[in-house]
Scaffold this motif. Structure first.
Motif, PDB file in Angstrom:
ATOM      1  N   GLN A  25       0.797  -1.234   0.000  1.00  0.00           N
ATOM      2  CA  GLN A  25       0.000   0.000   0.000  1.00  0.00           C
ATOM      3  C   GLN A  25       0.833   1.291   0.000  1.00  0.00           C
ATOM      4  OE1 GLN A  25      -2.973  -0.670  -0.707  1.00  0.00           O
ATOM      5  NE2 GLN A  25      -4.042  -2.031   0.707  1.00  0.00           N
ATOM      6  N   ALA A  26       2.119   1.168  -0.287  1.00  0.00           N
ATOM      7  CA  ALA A  26       2.983   2.359  -0.388  1.00  0.00           C
ATOM      8  C   ALA A  26       2.822   3.300   0.808  1.00  0.00           C
ATOM      9  CB  ALA A  26       2.714   3.099  -1.708  1.00  0.00           C
ATOM     10  N   ARG A  27       2.919   2.718   1.988  1.00  0.00           N
ATOM     11  CA  ARG A  27       2.844   3.531   3.217  1.00  0.00           C
ATOM     12  C   ARG A  27       4.205   4.113   3.538  1.00  0.00           C
ATOM     13  NH1 ARG A  27       0.323   0.104   7.980  1.00  0.00           N
ATOM     14  NH2 ARG A  27       1.174   1.860   9.160  1.00  0.00           N
ATOM     15  N   GLU A  28       4.262   5.417   3.664  1.00  0.00           N
ATOM     16  CA  GLU A  28       5.529   6.075   3.998  1.00  0.00           C
ATOM     17  C   GLU A  28       5.919   5.723   5.433  1.00  0.00           C
ATOM     18  OE1 GLU A  28       7.404   7.736   1.848  1.00  0.00           O
ATOM     19  OE2 GLU A  28       5.947   7.668   0.222  1.00  0.00           O
ATOM     20  N   LYS A  29       7.231   5.772   5.698  1.00  0.00           N
ATOM     21  CA  LYS A  29       7.716   5.349   7.009  1.00  0.00           C
ATOM     22  C   LYS A  29       7.596   6.477   8.034  1.00  0.00           C
ATOM     23  CE  LYS A  29      10.825   1.606   5.765  1.00  0.00           C
ATOM     24  NZ  LYS A  29      10.618   1.592   4.316  1.00  0.00           N
ATOM     25  N   VAL A  30       6.364   6.802   8.380  1.00  0.00           N
ATOM     26  CA  VAL A  30       6.079   7.780   9.437  1.00  0.00           C
ATOM     27  C   VAL A  30       4.974   7.169  10.297  1.00  0.00           C
ATOM     28  CG1 VAL A  30       6.781   9.824   8.113  1.00  0.00           C
ATOM     29  CG2 VAL A  30       4.425   8.991   7.933  1.00  0.00           C
ATOM     30  N   PRO A  31       4.741   7.689  11.510  1.00  0.00           N
ATOM     31  CA  PRO A  31       3.781   7.032  12.413  1.00  0.00           C
ATOM     32  C   PRO A  31       2.335   7.038  11.884  1.00  0.00           C
ATOM     33  CG  PRO A  31       5.174   8.582  13.624  1.00  0.00           C
ATOM     34  CD  PRO A  31       5.467   8.799  12.179  1.00  0.00           C
ATOM     35  N   TRP A  32       1.941   8.029  11.135  1.00  0.00           N
ATOM     36  CA  TRP A  32       0.574   8.075  10.611  1.00  0.00           C
ATOM     37  C   TRP A  32       0.531   7.504   9.188  1.00  0.00           C
ATOM     38  CZ3 TRP A  32       3.762  12.064  11.896  1.00  0.00           C
ATOM     39  CH2 TRP A  32       4.284  12.813  10.830  1.00  0.00           C
ATOM     40  N   TYR A  33      -0.668   7.388   8.593  1.00  0.00           N
ATOM     41  CA  TYR A  33      -0.813   6.863   7.241  1.00  0.00           C
ATOM     42  C   TYR A  33      -0.529   7.957   6.234  1.00  0.00           C
ATOM     43  CZ  TYR A  33      -2.792   2.595   9.111  1.00  0.00           C
ATOM     44  OH  TYR A  33      -2.969   1.413   9.766  1.00  0.00           O
ATOM     45  N   GLU A  34       0.655   7.909   5.657  1.00  0.00           N
ATOM     46  CA  GLU A  34       1.093   8.944   4.724  1.00  0.00           C
ATOM     47  C   GLU A  34       1.355   8.283   3.361  1.00  0.00           C
ATOM     48  OE1 GLU A  34       1.661  12.189   5.570  1.00  0.00           O
ATOM     49  OE2 GLU A  34       2.920  12.931   3.936  1.00  0.00           O
TER      50      GLU A  34
END
Ligand SMILES: *Cc1c(COP(=O)(O)O)cnc(C)c1O
Length: 379
Positions: A217-226
């Motif tokens: 899902q190409a989730r960026e590596k930050v705590p929220w869904y980016e």
């Protein structure tokens, strides 16, 4: 109840269950997990390749491979015409344009001559294919020395569709490792199965890392869904990877079985006039995923008549793949036959028939298939 003989049914060893049980007991009933990691590592070792990405299907692996090669709207992508639709449909998912290339007579795989004509035709219009997708048909490697020569000359990457060819070789290399990317499938009818799954393999570790990111899902590596890019939900589940690991342990045995089945068909049917078998090129070793016969002019029955005779006795068989350039879906797309005015794949479709070839096929079952064919051929 009459026992039905299938074309290529799943063949479990029994060991898969212990691995699945372990996944249950550890509650790793998820996409991703330790069995997925281990399945990838074991496949890398088996193939002799640097990286592997376990996915939900072979089709997903073709799609993701094309994404990683940068294929986008309007790009020409050269495809084998004699194949299953799944090796071509992902080209269309991306808005790219499939260009179809025929088979050659010696191997039934992508014709290097026709490939070259297709590339020159595009070149004359100022276009260059973004990728070439050769298929290792029915478990037989395409001619990668000649295909690579042409593609290297024009600087075109190769995506090898080895969905049918796990365990087969080209020279001293395993199928799946002959392009920039390779595609494997673990669908129920393939030489080994997870019940459904696939893999994208490559020596390009960085690209595969990007594939890993896009497939979750190409989730960026930050705590929220980016999200900065469109992703996919394409990863393999831990349960299915457990099955795949059990199956990979016996891949060599499965190849030996299917090759033995092929040899027994040759012994039982090789004397019949008008009947011939899919050839094996000197450059590689087929896994004989399916035994495919060809019925020539002298044959008293057509493949469809023979299929009906087999079906009456509860034996499954299938015509050879209907070429993509003959599919209503792909009508009007460019097509390059092996020689001008002579299409090999058209003839293979009209004359080819796939016989039951599963590694669990018993000798008495195969003898029945041979007997029905001999009767139908008037022998
Ligand atoms: C089976 C197959 C695929 C697709 O694999 P799935 O895992 O069923 O999506 C792709 N290409 C070829 C040539 C196949 O035979």
């Amino acid at each position: 109840m009459v026992e039905r003989i299938h074309l290529s049914p799943p063949h479990m060893t029994g060991e898969e269950l212990a691995l699945v049980k372990e996944a249950f007991e550890s509650n790793w009933v998820t996409p991703l997990g330790p069995h997925v990691d281990a399945f990838e590592a074991e496949m890398c070792e088996y193939l002799g390749v640097k990286g592997a990405l376990a996915l939900s299907s072979g089709t997903a692996a073709v799609h993701l491979g094309l994404v990683l090669l940068g294929v986008g709207p309007g790009d020409p992508v050269i495809c084998s015409t004699l194949t299953f639709a799944a090796s071509v449909n992902p080209v269309v998912y991306l808005g790219a344009e499939p260009i179809f290339v025929d088979s050659d007579e010696e191997t039934w795989n992508m014709s290097p001559e026709a490939l070259e004509r297709a590339i020159r035709w595009l070149h004359a219009q100022g276009r260059r294919p973004k990728a070439v997708i050769p298929v290792d048909l029915y478990g037989h490697s395409a001619d990668y020395r000649r295909i690579r020569e042409i593609c290297d000359l024009w600087d075109i990457p190769v995506l090898e569709d080895a969905a049918e060819a796990l365990g087969a070789t080209y020279g001293d290399r395993r199928c799946g490792t002959l392009g920039e990317f390779g595609v494997l499938s673990f669908n129920g009818n393939k030489i080994i199965t997870c019940g459904g799954g696939g893999m994208l393999v490559s020596d390009r570790a960085d690209d595969l890392e990007r594939g890993r990111f896009l497939s979750t899902q190409a989730r960026e590596k930050v705590p929220w869904y980016e999200h900065r890019q469109v992703g996919y939900n394409y990863r393999l589940s831990n349960i299915l990877a457990a099955i795949g690991r059990g199956q990979l342990k016996v891949i060599e045995d499965r190849v030996a079985c299917r090759r033995r089945i092929f040899d027994r068909y040759v012994e039982g049917l090789g004397d019949l006039p008008g009947l011939s078998f899919m050839p094996e090129a000197p450059y590689g070793r087929s896994n004989r995923w399916l035994t495919v016969i060809q019925l020539g002019e002298e044959s008293p029955v057509t493949p469809l008549e023979l299929m009906k005779r087999l079906e009456e006795r509860h034996v499954e068989s299938r015509p050879a793949w209907k070429p993509m350039h003959l599919q209503p879906l792909y009508r009007g797309k460019a097509y390059f036959p092996h020689r001008e005015g002579y299409s090999v794949s058209d003839r293979l479709f009209q004359r080819g028939l796939c016989l039951p070839s599963g590694s669990s096929l018993r000798e008495d079952q195969q003898d029945l298939v041979i007997q029905i064919i001999r009767e139908a051929m008037g022998a």
